[in-house]
Design an enzyme around this catalytic site. Structure first.
Site, PDB file in Angstrom:
ATOM      1  N   ILE A   2       2.272  21.144 106.129  1.00 55.15           N
ATOM      2  CA  ILE A   2       2.673  22.539 105.979  1.00 55.15           C
ATOM      3  C   ILE A   2       2.532  23.042 104.556  1.00 55.15           C
ATOM      4  O   ILE A   2       2.575  24.241 104.322  1.00 55.15           O
ATOM      5  CB  ILE A   2       4.111  22.786 106.487  1.00 55.15           C
ATOM      6  CG1 ILE A   2       5.086  21.802 105.862  1.00 55.15           C
ATOM      7  CG2 ILE A   2       4.173  22.716 107.997  1.00 55.15           C
ATOM      8  CD1 ILE A   2       6.524  22.069 106.225  1.00 55.15           C
ATOM      9  N   ALA A  50       0.932  19.783  93.512  1.00 61.60           N
ATOM     10  CA  ALA A  50       0.201  18.851  92.672  1.00 61.60           C
ATOM     11  C   ALA A  50       0.746  17.439  92.813  1.00 61.60           C
ATOM     12  O   ALA A  50       0.035  16.455  92.649  1.00 61.60           O
ATOM     13  CB  ALA A  50       0.270  19.301  91.216  1.00 61.60           C
ATOM     14  N   GLU A  51       2.048  17.338  93.106  1.00 62.19           N
ATOM     15  CA  GLU A  51       2.691  16.031  93.156  1.00 62.19           C
ATOM     16  C   GLU A  51       2.768  15.461  94.566  1.00 62.19           C
ATOM     17  O   GLU A  51       2.760  14.250  94.750  1.00 62.19           O
ATOM     18  CB  GLU A  51       4.124  16.135  92.591  1.00 62.19           C
ATOM     19  CG  GLU A  51       4.196  16.127  91.077  1.00 62.19           C
ATOM     20  CD  GLU A  51       3.761  14.793  90.486  1.00 62.19           C
ATOM     21  OE1 GLU A  51       4.103  13.750  91.068  1.00 62.19           O
ATOM     22  OE2 GLU A  51       3.081  14.799  89.452  1.00 62.19           O
ATOM     23  N   ALA A  52       2.913  16.354  95.547  1.00 61.16           N
ATOM     24  CA  ALA A  52       3.193  15.865  96.893  1.00 61.16           C
ATOM     25  C   ALA A  52       2.662  16.800  97.960  1.00 61.16           C
ATOM     26  O   ALA A  52       2.396  17.969  97.705  1.00 61.16           O
ATOM     27  CB  ALA A  52       4.699  15.690  97.060  1.00 61.16           C
ATOM     28  N   LYS A 102       7.936  14.203 102.742  1.00 62.52           N
ATOM     29  CA  LYS A 102       7.364  14.534 101.442  1.00 62.52           C
ATOM     30  C   LYS A 102       6.567  13.323 100.978  1.00 62.52           C
ATOM     31  O   LYS A 102       7.130  12.260 100.748  1.00 62.52           O
ATOM     32  CB  LYS A 102       8.507  14.863 100.476  1.00 62.52           C
ATOM     33  CG  LYS A 102       8.060  15.190  99.067  1.00 62.52           C
ATOM     34  CD  LYS A 102       9.233  15.703  98.251  1.00 62.52           C
ATOM     35  CE  LYS A 102       8.799  16.102  96.861  1.00 62.52           C
ATOM     36  NZ  LYS A 102       9.926  16.676  96.107  1.00 62.52           N
ATOM     37  N   ASP A 121      14.805  22.193  88.662  1.00 56.80           N
ATOM     38  CA  ASP A 121      13.812  23.185  89.061  1.00 56.80           C
ATOM     39  C   ASP A 121      14.450  24.229  89.970  1.00 56.80           C
ATOM     40  O   ASP A 121      13.994  24.474  91.086  1.00 56.80           O
ATOM     41  CB  ASP A 121      12.642  22.490  89.774  1.00 56.80           C
ATOM     42  CG  ASP A 121      11.479  23.435  90.052  1.00 56.80           C
ATOM     43  OD1 ASP A 121      11.379  24.478  89.370  1.00 56.80           O
ATOM     44  OD2 ASP A 121      10.672  23.140  90.957  1.00 56.80           O
TER      45      ASP A 121
END
Lengths: 198, 270
Positions: free
Chosen positions: B18, B22-24, B51, B176
């Site tokens: 979905i 950049a990380e996951a 994730k 974040d």
């Protein structure tokens, strides 16, 4: 008995059979049989170990089906990755359920006085008559897993997970339903992350 | 299907992707499929968000493995800490640190960003409710979005401040905070209406006033960049936060003033 399928696991680990037995009368027998089987040598030992090739779990310490499934899933995953911390995938379920690192079998396994037992068998999809195999070991009433939350000993669960002083429980203390949702969530999450905790 | 592929990667293949960052990569999946339908389990329990911190080609494999593992572990620990502290966060459902996969509870709801009319974050939401309306009648439309959840904008700000306060009281820093990283759980879900903080990928433990003030500052900036006329909104957040952190407010608010003047990064001079 209920069966769950995990098609992404290797075939021999892809099927999970779970049954709840109430009014169990032979817990002490089962426990001594397990101990004896572990010491038996030769083909007799293999036969007996095969007959007892289940996880026997004290149902009072299980909050929900999801709680149980999460422990089973993490155990099967560890087995598939060849990173079991215990000898078998079945004992690994007890390890995953235990929030601390000792006495997992003593706390979560079958005790002499247990009257409600959960029996789990992880197998390939074609193992026949699993329910028969279970009922030949456990003398008790096969019951619906939906009954699990009614059997749960919430006080002991909270004690083992050291939840009594946590802000989450204090906030939900006035409402029993709410508190159980919170306890189930913390306990299930604790089981899921056991492999990376501390 | 190749035999060498790990079980978790095969699970991902069977899941619906979905979103990707950049990380996951983020997937939606279902676990614990019952073979017979006689005794149906609660369906919501079986839906998961996965994730996947995928392998980074630009890193040395062993460094990549250990970084991924420690980040998955860190995120899981932050979540469990929040759960025990009564902060609304998604429950953990599965962890495969070797593959870099964290499975968490699926939250049935919408992001605060979406509900405030900040638009869907490129690839999220949209699926269910079609496009976000744009233009002058935005405000009226937002009210409608919130009405479905039975909360006013003020009440929503209050919920945000309360949740962040609980998290900071537990010495957890989100790292974040944005309106995209908060979801409103739909009132019809088993746990009822809740403001849920999500994405603890950058979270860490700290007792420092500085870290809590910066956490708030990051959110303030996120509000002002995604939502027009955000000042009264964020003031509502801070009001509830003040109530939640009690006597700690004096120090944190003073530090927040400092951070506003200098920005998120502290000067290393002197």
């Amino acid at each position: 008995m209920q069966t769950f399928r995990y098609p992404h696991f290797p075939p021999e680990l892809s099927t999970v059979h779970v049954a709840l037995f109430n009014t169990v009368t032979n817990s002490a027998d089962i426990r001594s049989r397990i101990i004896r089987a572990s010491q038996l040598q030769g083909p007799d030992g293999d036969t007996e170990r095969n007959a007892l090739n289940f996880a026997f779990i004290d149902a009072r310490l299980i909050c929900s089906l999801l709680h149980l499934q999460t422990a089973i899933y993490q155990a099967v995953l560890a087995h598939a990755q060849r990173s079991l911390r215990t000898k078998t995938v079945h004992s690994e379920i007890l390890w995953a359920l235990n929030p601390t690192n000792n006495a997992s079998i003593r706390r979560y396994g079958v005790s002499d006085t247990a009257t409600s037992l959960i029996v789990v068998r992880i197998s390939s999809p074609d193992l026949p008559d699993v329910q028969q195999l279970m009922t030949s070991v456990v003398s008790g009433t096969l019951s619906s897993l939906n009954q699990l939350p009614e059997i749960t000993d919430w006080g002991t669960v909270k004690k083992y997970h050291k939840l009594n002083d946590e802000p989450a429980l204090k906030a939900a203390a006035k409402n029993v339903t709410q508190e159980r949702i919170v306890v189930n969530e913390i306990v299930t999450s604790t089981v899921a992350m056991k492999s990376v905790s501390s | 299907m190749s035999e060498t592929k790990s079980a978790s990667l095969r699970l991902l293949e069977a899941s619906e992707k979905i979103s990707q960052g950049a990380e996951a990569k983020i997937y939606r999946t279902q676990l614990h499929d019952p073979v017979s339908l006689s005794e149906s389990t609660t369906d919501g329990d079986r839906v998961l968000l996965l994730k996947h911190r995928f392998h980074k080609q630009y890193r040395h494999p062993s460094l990549d493995a250990s970084l991924t593992k420690s980040r998955i572990a860190g995120e899981a620990r932050a979540l469990i800490k929040c759960l025990r502290s009564g902060v609304n966060v998604p429950g953990i459902r599965m962890v495969d640190a070797t593959e870099g996969i964290l499975g968490i509870e699926w939250i049935d709801g919408k992001s605060v960003r979406f509900l405030l009319g900040g638009g869907a974050e490129d690839d999220e939401e949209v699926i269910e409710d079609g496009d976000v309306p744009e233009g002058e009648d935005d405000e009226a439309e937002d009210e409608d979005l919130l009405k479905e959840y039975g909360v006013s904008e003020d009440a929503l700000m209050n919920m945000i401040g309360t949740e962040i306060a609980k998290m900071h009281q537990a010495d957890t820093i989100h790292g974040d905070l944005t309106t995209s990283n908060m979801m409103l759980r739909h009132p019809s879900s088993p746990k009822g209406l809740q403001l849920v903080l999500i994405d603890f990928g950058l979270a860490y433990m700290s007792t420092l006033v500085e870290d809590k003030a910066v956490d708030l500052y990051v959110l303030e900036r996120a509000f002002s960049s995604t939502h027009p006329a955000s000042e009264p909104l964020f003031a509502g957040v801070l009001k509830a936060y003040e109530k939640g952190v009690g006597k700690n407010w004096t120090a944190i608010s003073r530090r927040l003033e400092d951070v506003r003047l200098r920005g998120r990064k502290r000067s290393m001079v002197g």
